[in-house]
Design a protein around this motif. Structure first.
Motif, PDB file in Angstrom:
ATOM      1  N   PHE A 237      11.910  -6.727   6.605  1.00 64.26           N
ATOM      2  CA  PHE A 237      10.600  -6.235   6.157  1.00 64.26           C
ATOM      3  C   PHE A 237      10.470  -4.740   6.403  1.00 64.26           C
ATOM      4  CE2 PHE A 237       9.034 -10.576   5.778  1.00 64.26           C
ATOM      5  CZ  PHE A 237       8.128 -10.446   4.751  1.00 64.26           C
ATOM      6  N   ALA A 238      11.042  -4.299   7.516  1.00 66.46           N
ATOM      7  CA  ALA A 238      10.946  -2.879   7.852  1.00 66.46           C
ATOM      8  C   ALA A 238      11.560  -2.030   6.751  1.00 66.46           C
ATOM      9  CB  ALA A 238      11.639  -2.613   9.183  1.00 66.46           C
ATOM     10  N   LYS A 239      12.687  -2.528   6.189  1.00 65.58           N
ATOM     11  CA  LYS A 239      13.355  -1.756   5.134  1.00 65.58           C
ATOM     12  C   LYS A 239      12.463  -1.643   3.908  1.00 65.58           C
ATOM     13  CE  LYS A 239      17.952  -3.413   6.220  1.00 65.58           C
ATOM     14  NZ  LYS A 239      18.897  -4.349   5.629  1.00 65.58           N
ATOM     15  N   VAL A 240      11.808  -2.745   3.553  1.00 66.05           N
ATOM     16  CA  VAL A 240      10.961  -2.725   2.356  1.00 66.05           C
ATOM     17  C   VAL A 240       9.686  -1.928   2.604  1.00 66.05           C
ATOM     18  CG1 VAL A 240       9.855  -4.151   0.604  1.00 66.05           C
ATOM     19  CG2 VAL A 240      11.795  -5.033   1.874  1.00 66.05           C
ATOM     20  N   ASN A 241       9.160  -2.040   3.831  1.00 68.07           N
ATOM     21  CA  ASN A 241       7.820  -1.514   4.097  1.00 68.07           C
ATOM     22  C   ASN A 241       7.801  -0.102   4.651  1.00 68.07           C
ATOM     23  OD1 ASN A 241       6.510  -3.738   3.270  1.00 68.07           O
ATOM     24  ND2 ASN A 241       6.309  -4.672   5.277  1.00 68.07           N
ATOM     25  N   SER A 242       9.005   0.496   4.801  1.00 70.76           N
ATOM     26  CA  SER A 242       9.048   1.718   5.605  1.00 70.76           C
ATOM     27  C   SER A 242       7.912   2.679   5.307  1.00 70.76           C
ATOM     28  CB  SER A 242      10.386   2.415   5.440  1.00 70.76           C
ATOM     29  OG  SER A 242      10.587   2.658   4.075  1.00 70.76           O
ATOM     30  N   GLU A 243       7.585   2.874   4.027  1.00 67.10           N
ATOM     31  CA  GLU A 243       6.524   3.859   3.818  1.00 67.10           C
ATOM     32  C   GLU A 243       5.124   3.270   3.784  1.00 67.10           C
ATOM     33  OE1 GLU A 243       7.861   3.165  -0.434  1.00 67.10           O
ATOM     34  OE2 GLU A 243       8.733   3.086   1.543  1.00 67.10           O
ATOM     35  N   ASN A 244       4.987   1.994   3.375  1.00 67.95           N
ATOM     36  CA  ASN A 244       3.623   1.423   3.329  1.00 67.95           C
ATOM     37  C   ASN A 244       2.960   1.435   4.683  1.00 67.95           C
ATOM     38  OD1 ASN A 244       5.195   0.638   1.311  1.00 67.95           O
ATOM     39  ND2 ASN A 244       4.517  -1.479   1.237  1.00 67.95           N
ATOM     40  N   LEU A 245       3.781   1.276   5.737  1.00 70.72           N
ATOM     41  CA  LEU A 245       3.187   1.108   7.053  1.00 70.72           C
ATOM     42  C   LEU A 245       2.378   2.323   7.464  1.00 70.72           C
ATOM     43  CD1 LEU A 245       6.105  -0.702   8.784  1.00 70.72           C
ATOM     44  CD2 LEU A 245       3.874  -1.624   8.240  1.00 70.72           C
ATOM     45  N   TRP A 246       2.658   3.460   6.847  1.00 71.93           N
ATOM     46  CA  TRP A 246       1.917   4.669   7.188  1.00 71.93           C
ATOM     47  C   TRP A 246       0.545   4.693   6.539  1.00 71.93           C
ATOM     48  CZ3 TRP A 246       3.345   8.344  10.634  1.00 71.93           C
ATOM     49  CH2 TRP A 246       4.645   8.255  11.112  1.00 71.93           C
ATOM     50  N   LYS A 247       0.379   3.926   5.477  1.00 70.62           N
ATOM     51  CA  LYS A 247      -0.848   4.090   4.703  1.00 70.62           C
ATOM     52  C   LYS A 247      -1.941   3.118   5.105  1.00 70.62           C
ATOM     53  CE  LYS A 247       2.048   4.533   0.782  1.00 70.62           C
ATOM     54  NZ  LYS A 247       2.294   3.847  -0.463  1.00 70.62           N
ATOM     55  N   HIS A 248      -1.542   2.188   5.893  1.00 71.79           N
ATOM     56  CA  HIS A 248      -2.391   1.120   6.362  1.00 71.79           C
ATOM     57  C   HIS A 248      -3.909   1.207   6.359  1.00 71.79           C
ATOM     58  CE1 HIS A 248       0.313  -1.793   8.193  1.00 71.79           C
ATOM     59  NE2 HIS A 248      -0.735  -2.491   7.856  1.00 71.79           N
ATOM     60  N   LEU A 249      -4.438   2.280   6.965  1.00 75.13           N
ATOM     61  CA  LEU A 249      -5.828   2.265   7.372  1.00 75.13           C
ATOM     62  C   LEU A 249      -6.778   2.129   6.204  1.00 75.13           C
ATOM     63  CD1 LEU A 249      -7.211   2.200   9.949  1.00 75.13           C
ATOM     64  CD2 LEU A 249      -7.274   4.665  10.010  1.00 75.13           C
ATOM     65  N   PHE A 250      -6.451   2.743   5.084  1.00 81.37           N
ATOM     66  CA  PHE A 250      -7.394   2.720   3.983  1.00 81.37           C
ATOM     67  C   PHE A 250      -7.027   1.722   2.890  1.00 81.37           C
ATOM     68  CE2 PHE A 250      -9.584   6.664   5.328  1.00 81.37           C
ATOM     69  CZ  PHE A 250     -10.842   6.113   5.296  1.00 81.37           C
ATOM     70  N   VAL A 251      -6.064   0.853   3.179  1.00 86.85           N
ATOM     71  CA  VAL A 251      -5.742  -0.190   2.220  1.00 86.85           C
ATOM     72  C   VAL A 251      -6.921  -1.150   2.140  1.00 86.85           C
ATOM     73  CG1 VAL A 251      -4.262  -2.165   1.786  1.00 86.85           C
ATOM     74  CG2 VAL A 251      -3.280  -0.052   2.615  1.00 86.85           C
ATOM     75  N   GLU A 252      -7.324  -1.443   0.926  1.00 82.32           N
ATOM     76  CA  GLU A 252      -8.430  -2.398   0.794  1.00 82.32           C
ATOM     77  C   GLU A 252      -7.926  -3.783   1.171  1.00 82.32           C
ATOM     78  OE1 GLU A 252     -12.174  -1.827  -1.079  1.00 82.32           O
ATOM     79  OE2 GLU A 252     -10.939  -2.109  -2.852  1.00 82.32           O
ATOM     80  N   PRO A 253      -8.720  -4.516   1.931  1.00 80.06           N
ATOM     81  CA  PRO A 253      -8.302  -5.864   2.299  1.00 80.06           C
ATOM     82  C   PRO A 253      -8.085  -6.708   1.049  1.00 80.06           C
ATOM     83  CG  PRO A 253     -10.327  -5.227   3.411  1.00 80.06           C
ATOM     84  CD  PRO A 253     -10.038  -4.181   2.419  1.00 80.06           C
ATOM     85  N   VAL A 254      -7.156  -7.695   1.153  1.00 82.81           N
ATOM     86  CA  VAL A 254      -6.828  -8.461  -0.037  1.00 82.81           C
ATOM     87  C   VAL A 254      -7.895  -9.477  -0.418  1.00 82.81           C
ATOM     88  CG1 VAL A 254      -4.381  -8.348  -0.504  1.00 82.81           C
ATOM     89  CG2 VAL A 254      -5.189  -9.558   1.506  1.00 82.81           C
ATOM     90  N   ASP A 255      -8.434 -10.165   0.585  1.00 87.50           N
ATOM     91  CA  ASP A 255      -9.320 -11.240   0.138  1.00 87.50           C
ATOM     92  C   ASP A 255     -10.721 -10.706  -0.130  1.00 87.50           C
ATOM     93  OD1 ASP A 255     -11.153 -12.788   2.519  1.00 87.50           O
ATOM     94  OD2 ASP A 255      -9.702 -11.284   3.127  1.00 87.50           O
ATOM     95  N   PRO A 256     -11.368 -11.282  -1.141  1.00 87.18           N
ATOM     96  CA  PRO A 256     -12.619 -10.713  -1.667  1.00 87.18           C
ATOM     97  C   PRO A 256     -13.713 -10.598  -0.622  1.00 87.18           C
ATOM     98  CG  PRO A 256     -11.905 -12.631  -2.938  1.00 87.18           C
ATOM     99  CD  PRO A 256     -10.946 -12.475  -1.828  1.00 87.18           C
ATOM    100  N   GLN A 257     -13.749 -11.562   0.303  1.00 97.41           N
ATOM    101  CA  GLN A 257     -14.818 -11.543   1.292  1.00 97.41           C
ATOM    102  C   GLN A 257     -14.683 -10.339   2.214  1.00 97.41           C
ATOM    103  OE1 GLN A 257     -15.040 -15.131   3.568  1.00 97.41           O
ATOM    104  NE2 GLN A 257     -17.004 -14.563   4.424  1.00 97.41           N
ATOM    105  N   ALA A 258     -13.436 -10.121   2.682  1.00106.58           N
ATOM    106  CA  ALA A 258     -13.203  -8.988   3.564  1.00106.58           C
ATOM    107  C   ALA A 258     -13.478  -7.673   2.824  1.00106.58           C
ATOM    108  CB  ALA A 258     -11.771  -9.014   4.076  1.00106.58           C
ATOM    109  N   ARG A 259     -13.131  -7.662   1.523  1.00106.66           N
ATOM    110  CA  ARG A 259     -13.328  -6.450   0.740  1.00106.66           C
ATOM    111  C   ARG A 259     -14.822  -6.139   0.623  1.00106.66           C
ATOM    112  NH1 ARG A 259     -10.864  -6.977  -4.849  1.00106.66           N
ATOM    113  NH2 ARG A 259      -9.063  -7.530  -3.595  1.00106.66           N
ATOM    114  N   GLN A 260     -15.575  -7.200   0.389  1.00111.97           N
ATOM    115  CA  GLN A 260     -17.017  -7.027   0.260  1.00111.97           C
ATOM    116  C   GLN A 260     -17.604  -6.482   1.559  1.00111.97           C
ATOM    117  OE1 GLN A 260     -18.937 -10.658  -0.658  1.00111.97           O
ATOM    118  NE2 GLN A 260     -20.652  -9.703  -1.683  1.00111.97           N
ATOM    119  N   GLN A 261     -17.124  -7.040   2.669  1.00110.84           N
ATOM    120  CA  GLN A 261     -17.633  -6.597   3.962  1.00110.84           C
ATOM    121  C   GLN A 261     -17.271  -5.135   4.209  1.00110.84           C
ATOM    122  OE1 GLN A 261     -16.018  -8.379   7.448  1.00110.84           O
ATOM    123  NE2 GLN A 261     -17.895  -8.083   8.609  1.00110.84           N
TER     124      GLN A 261
END
Lengths: 451, 110
Positions: free
Chosen positions: A68-92
């Motif tokens: 996973f580390a190989k695939v995710n190497s750059e995504n892990l940096w962007k984490h904080l502002f990623v919108e949550p996937v499920d609609p309820q969390a997104r709404q919140q």
């Protein structure tokens, strides 16, 4: 008793601790595991067997994490502002951001209200008014933010509202006479007291419990660091704006002073609270890292100071400023110790930083004992003022806290108690701080005739 | 049967693409399908499937979306893209070529 939900949660926490998975990865893997368990259960296995086999089939955690580390190497940096996937969390999440903007605007406007009634920043007596009230403009909104997020019951709303309203009333009803010492002391202690009240709203129902309070300590450390960073950004934007408008000969200085700074501060406070709340599980806490870096450095400085003090026979100085310096030292040491403790796994055996912590506390206690004995002697000779009493009281409260920690550390090293005892002592001691801070803010003016 | 790691890795992409060509699917079902198609001979380390899926997604061969199953659980589904279909065609030709060559060599051995 085997509890499947608990097991699945601790399994996914274990993966999360590896740090190579995004939240989406984790919920995908969890969904897989649950499918697997369901299938195995239908074929007649118990929940426990199904769980064990399911986890085994997913494979070695280290190996998977590595892939996973190989695939995710750059995504892990962007984490904080990623919108949550499920609609309820997104709404919140959207609602929270809406609250942040709304509350920042409200708080900023609230600060400007006195100005409309002739109590602007330049008005005579305004400085005292703002010293007393500054925390009351922002902290209630932070408390409200947490209570909305936690879905606090009406009873909690009432209690918190009563505390804020009562504080505001009391502090403004009190008169203030030259040289206004007690007013400034109130202005200094009230925000800290109210911050602890905010802590209650942060923790929610279980505000008396050790773990909740530890979380609030962690939260406070991160909030401080993020706040400083965000505020630096706000200042840069402000400076930049002033500069480019100067280039076209439009003076925005007045506007910046009247609006930008005020709303900037409120915005900083609210967005910081939001960010730290959102990042909790995502980004490693920074305060403990700082604490680990500076613990050895403070230890060296203070040990050298202690040695020099003893060798030269100089008694620590006796003025109030120096007493405050020693208060600051104790608070600093407490902060360092606290944040090292806060990132510590309760079950791990004693390590280097535990010994460093104890050494740091010991040196601080020795220095402070020397300073204190000199000061108490002087105090009796020179008379009592509110400032001296506050500084002395602070010193004693901090001293008690650190002495307790030192004692428990010794017990812990001698294997007489578990590490959790230290956290329990520390978090319980916050009651003491709340009482002392409230005492200085509300009772000192009475004791010293509002001078 | 124990299949070598390299072979599993090499065959993963065409297998996944072929399964997704049938219909959109999620990880757990993909693995079940692989087992089914290989008559239980090909057993993957299941956790390893997801990094592979994510890599294919990055290469724009497939795409993903979240959907809720009848059970109420959220699942991440994968869908094959046009580029994925082309890749599958190409892989198919390569594997057929290798298969043909191997078959020929084994026939000559006898």
């Amino acid at each position: 008793m085997f509890d499947l939900e608990t097991q699945i949660r601790s399994w996914s926490d274990h993966l999360r601790a590896h740090g190579n998975f995004t939240e989406a990865d984790l919920s995908e893997l969890e969904s897989h595991l649950r499918d697997q368990i369901e299938d195995l259960e239908t074929s007649g296995l118990s929940a426990e067997e199904a769980f064990l086999i399911g986890v085994k089939r997913l494979g070695n955690v280290d190996a998977i994490s590595h892939e996973f580390a190989k695939v995710n190497s750059e995504n892990l940096w962007k984490h904080l502002f990623v919108e949550p996937v499920d609609p309820q969390a997104r709404q919140q999440n959207r609602r929270d951001l809406g609250l942040v903007v709304l509350f920042a605007l409200l708080a900023g406007t609230l600060i400007k209200v006195p100005g409309w009634f002739g109590l602007g920043f330049d008005a005579p007596g305004a400085d005292l008014f703002y010293v007393k009230n500054l925390s009351l403009f922002i902290l209630p909104f932070i408390a409200a933010f947490f209570m909305i997020r936690r879905g606090a019951p009406a009873r909690a709303w009432l209690a918190i509202l009563a505390i804020f309203a009562g504080s505001a009333l009391l502090i403004n009803v009190y008169p203030s006479f030259e040289p206004h010492n007690t007013t400034y002391l109130s202005g200094l202690h009230l925000p800290l007291f109210l911050w602890l009240v905010v802590g209650v709203t942060y923790i929610g129902q279980e505000w008396r419990r050790c773990q909740g309070r530890m979380n609030f300590i962690r939260f406070s450390g991160e909030a401080f660091i993020y706040g400083v960073l965000v505020f630096a950004g706000v200042m840069v934007l402000g400076g930049f704006t002033t500069m480019i408008f100067q280039a076209i000969h439009v003076d925005v200085g007045r506007f910046m002073e009247d609006n930008y700074i005020i709303y900037g501060v409120c915005f900083t406070a609210m967005i910081t609270v939001y960010l730290v709340e959102a990042k909790r599980s995502v980004v490693e806490n920074f305060a403990p890292i700082l604490a680990r870096i500076f613990t050895p450095l403070f230890l060296v400085t203070m040990t050298v100071f202690l040695v020099v003090m003893v060798v030269t026979g100089q008694s620590p100085f006796l003025e109030r400023e120096f007493l405050i310096a020693f208060d600051f030292m104790l608070a600093m040491v407490l902060g360092l110790v606290l944040y090292v403790i806060s990132s510590r796994d309760l079950n791990q055996p004693a390590n280097l930083f535990d010994y460093l912590n104890l050494a740091l506390i010991a040196v601080a206690l020795l220095i402070d004992a020397a300073a204190l004995s000199a000061i108490v002697f002087r105090l009796s000779a020179f008379g009592i003022t509110p400032n001296k009493m506050a500084a002395l009281g602070e010193n004693l409260v901090l001293l008690g806290n650190l002495a307790g920690l030192a004692w428990l550390y010794v017990q812990y090293f001698r294997k007489k108690c578990a590490f959790i005892k230290l956290e329990q002592w520390q978090t319980a001691y916050f009651n003491g701080y709340a009482v002392w801070l409230a005492f200085v803010a509300f009772v000192f003016p009475l004791l010293f005739g509002f001078k | 049967m124990n299949v070598s790691k390299d072979l599993i890795a090499a065959s993963a992409t065409p297998l996944i693409l072929a399964i997704l060509k049938e219909k959109d699917n999620y990880g757990y079902a993909i693995i079940k399908r692989v087992r089914e198609m290989s008559e239980n001979e090909l057993v993957w380390t299941e956790g390893m499937l997801y990094p592979v899926l994510h890599r294919l997604e990055e290469q724009r061969l497939i795409e993903s979306y979240w959907d809720t199953a009848e059970t109420g659980r959220k699942r991440k589904y994968y869908r094959i893209l046009k580029q994925g279909r082309q890749e599958l065609q190409q892989q198919k030709r390569q594997w057929e070529m290798i298969h043909a060559a191997l078959t020929k060599s084994w026939n000559e051995e006898r």
